[in-house]
Write an enzyme that holds these catalytic residues in place. Structure first.
Site, PDB file in Angstrom:
ATOM      1  N   ASP A 138       0.849  -1.189   0.000  1.00 21.48           N
ATOM      2  CA  ASP A 138       0.000   0.000   0.000  1.00 21.48           C
ATOM      3  C   ASP A 138       0.884   1.238   0.000  1.00 21.48           C
ATOM      4  O   ASP A 138       1.992   1.219   0.555  1.00 21.48           O
ATOM      5  CB  ASP A 138      -0.925   0.015   1.228  1.00 21.48           C
ATOM      6  CG  ASP A 138      -2.185   0.835   0.990  1.00 21.48           C
ATOM      7  OD1 ASP A 138      -2.076   2.071   0.897  1.00 21.48           O
ATOM      8  OD2 ASP A 138      -3.269   0.248   0.887  1.00 21.48           O
ATOM      9  N   CYS A 192     -20.582  -2.367  -2.796  1.00 20.59           N
ATOM     10  CA  CYS A 192     -20.663  -3.087  -4.074  1.00 20.59           C
ATOM     11  C   CYS A 192     -21.928  -2.789  -4.864  1.00 20.59           C
ATOM     12  O   CYS A 192     -21.854  -2.274  -5.983  1.00 20.59           O
ATOM     13  CB  CYS A 192     -20.555  -4.595  -3.832  1.00 20.59           C
ATOM     14  SG  CYS A 192     -18.949  -5.114  -3.206  1.00 20.59           S
ATOM     15  N   ARG A 220     -18.802 -11.231   0.954  1.00 21.68           N
ATOM     16  CA  ARG A 220     -19.831 -10.473   1.660  1.00 21.68           C
ATOM     17  C   ARG A 220     -19.214  -9.873   2.920  1.00 21.68           C
ATOM     18  O   ARG A 220     -18.626 -10.589   3.728  1.00 21.68           O
ATOM     19  CB  ARG A 220     -21.007 -11.370   2.045  1.00 21.68           C
ATOM     20  CG  ARG A 220     -21.775 -11.949   0.866  1.00 21.68           C
ATOM     21  CD  ARG A 220     -22.730 -13.026   1.351  1.00 21.68           C
ATOM     22  NE  ARG A 220     -21.987 -14.139   1.956  1.00 21.68           N
ATOM     23  CZ  ARG A 220     -22.542 -15.096   2.686  1.00 21.68           C
ATOM     24  NH1 ARG A 220     -23.839 -15.069   2.943  1.00 21.68           N
ATOM     25  NH2 ARG A 220     -21.799 -16.077   3.196  1.00 21.68           N
ATOM     26  N   THR A 280     -13.217  -5.031  -8.677  1.00 27.86           N
ATOM     27  CA  THR A 280     -14.374  -5.107  -9.573  1.00 27.86           C
ATOM     28  C   THR A 280     -14.187  -4.087 -10.687  1.00 27.86           C
ATOM     29  O   THR A 280     -14.140  -2.881 -10.425  1.00 27.86           O
ATOM     30  CB  THR A 280     -15.677  -4.837  -8.811  1.00 27.86           C
ATOM     31  OG1 THR A 280     -15.816  -5.823  -7.781  1.00 27.86           O
ATOM     32  CG2 THR A 280     -16.874  -4.905  -9.746  1.00 27.86           C
TER      33      THR A 280
END
Length: 434
Positions: A30, A263, A154, A122
């Site tokens: 990161d 999401c 999830r 995504t």
């Protein structure tokens, strides 16, 4: 095998810790040095049950490490995962690929030997091809393949979803890339987890299609809940009657204040924009987005109606502000529409959430934050359940009612049985039930 995980957000951190549990050496990278320092000390920047223990185990084993040195991590890796954010782009709703593209260029500069570069974020259809193009442009001599491996995690149960998934989707177009990806997921092959091997474009679209379909199920049952209220039916019984049909399934048929999170909101909008761009409009998904946005705003009207048509000067206790339980994620949470609408209508809001209050304070100014659910009920004219945390499912309602100015409960998650609450003297409002 060695993995470099670029990005230590929700997807990168969970995936990195889980891959380390599978056996490979994982280096999470990161640009935020302060974040890396916290992770090296075992401090987890997100709320996800079990993640702190899994990260600590990975660090102790020596298979999980954290660094800001992307070049070193990439140069030693057999697979490099891009797990950076892809938020909605301001103005048009397309997925913002700035971070993905920047990561691809930085990765290209450090590739040594054959490497599979994997998009875990995504991303819209065509992103894998774009990543390959950027890498070739920045390092023409690089020996690599690009693969797509969308996540299906999830929030609140992400570790279980990674370790025991319904399926793994991999878009890879060479035998060499497929072999690397199969080796990484070997523990799941041994468990006979279905693995869908396909093209880059198909893998990318599968993620968006899955999320859009689940968002559609939620929105559908919410509209059926509204109809149930008009005709005197019970939406929970309707959902059970539907869900027992194997073609439909019972999951995501729980009526409530609308979907939120990291999401569904951004992915449905991004799919709509992609479909429009390719001249194949996704009308159903467009409607889902519109209906869900409207629903979240309409929930405040239910609270106002339960208070007799006005909340001006009244105190409202709110239980739960995160978009779902077992997470501190506030992105597109229904509370972000409901609470300000109640404040605009003149209400004083007292709120409690087991995990999300730190994140919520900057997003919901003017709210009085409480120590627990019972504190939120003190002096309240109405108590509203927005997020169905387990600790809200078995409250001592006698204790709750004794501290309230009026015994009014608005249950936006259908946590309680109406007859039980009303027997204790409450006026009770729920979703889609007579």
């Amino acid at each position: 095998m060695k993995i470099a995980m670029i990005g230590t957000g929700y997807v990168g951190l969970v995936s990195g810790a889980c891959f380390a549990e599978f056996g490979p050496d994982v280096t999470c990278v990161d640009v935020d040095a302060a974040k890396i320092e916290r992770l090296l000390k075992g401090e987890i920047p997100i709320y996800e049950p079990g993640l702190d223990a899994l990260v600590a185990k990975g660090i102790k084993s020596g298979r999980l490490s954290f660094t800001t040195d992307l070049a070193k991590a990439v140069s030693e890796a057999d697979a490099v995962f891009i797990a950076v954010g892809t938020p909605s782009r301001r103005g048009d709703g397309h997925a913002d690929l700035r971070y993905v593209e920047a990561a691809a260029i930085e990765i290209a500069k450090s590739l040594q030997g054959y490497t599979v570069v994997v998009t875990k974020s995504t991303v819209p259809v065509g992103t894998g091809r774009r990543v390959a193009e950027l890498i070739r442009g920045a390092n023409p001599a690089a020996e690599f393949d690009v693969a797509s491996n969308p996540e299906f995690l999830r929030e609140g149960s992400a570790i279980g979803d990674f370790m025991r998934p319904d399926r793994v989707v991999i878009g890879a177009e060479t035998d060499r890339a497929r072999a690397v990806m199969q080796a990484l997921y070997r523990p799941l092959y041994l468990m006979e987890t279905p693995v869908v091997m396909t093209t880059l474009e198909t893998a990318e679209l599968t993620k968006y299609a899955a999320n859009a379909f689940l968002a559609t199920k939620i929105t559908f049952i919410n509209e059926i809940a509204d109809l149930c209220e008009k005709v005197g039916a019970n939406v929970q019984d309707v959902a059970r009657g539907m869900g027992l049909d194997g073609r439909i399934g019972k999951k995501f048929l729980h009526a409530g204040p609308g979907y939120g999170g990291s999401c569904f909101p951004k992915d449905t909008i991004a799919l709509v924009r992609t479909a429009q761009e390719y001249g194949s409009p996704a009308r159903l998904v467009e409607t889902v987005v519109q209906v869900n946005d409207t629903r979240k705003g309409a929930m405040a009207s239910r609270v106002i109606a339960a208070c007799g048509g006005s909340v001006r000067g009244k105190t409202i206790g709110v239980l739960g502000v995160a978009f779902k339980p077992n997470t501190d994620d506030m992105r597109d949470a229904p509370s972000l529409a409901i609470v300000p609408a109640l404040q605009d209508a003149g209400a004083i809001v007292r709120a409690y959430d087991p995990a999300a209050m730190h994140e919520a304070k900057a997003l919901l100014p003017g709210v009085h934050w409480c120590d627990d659910a019972y504190d939120a009920a003190v002096g309240a004219d109405v108590l509203v359940i927005i997020t169905e945390w387990n600790e809200f499912r078995a409250l001592d309602l006698d204790r709750v009612g004794s501290s309230m100015t009026q015994k009014v409960l608005v249950d936006l998650r259908n946590v309680y049985r109406a007859e039980d609450v009303r027997a204790l003297g409450f006026r009770y409002t729920s979703i889609g039930r007579p």
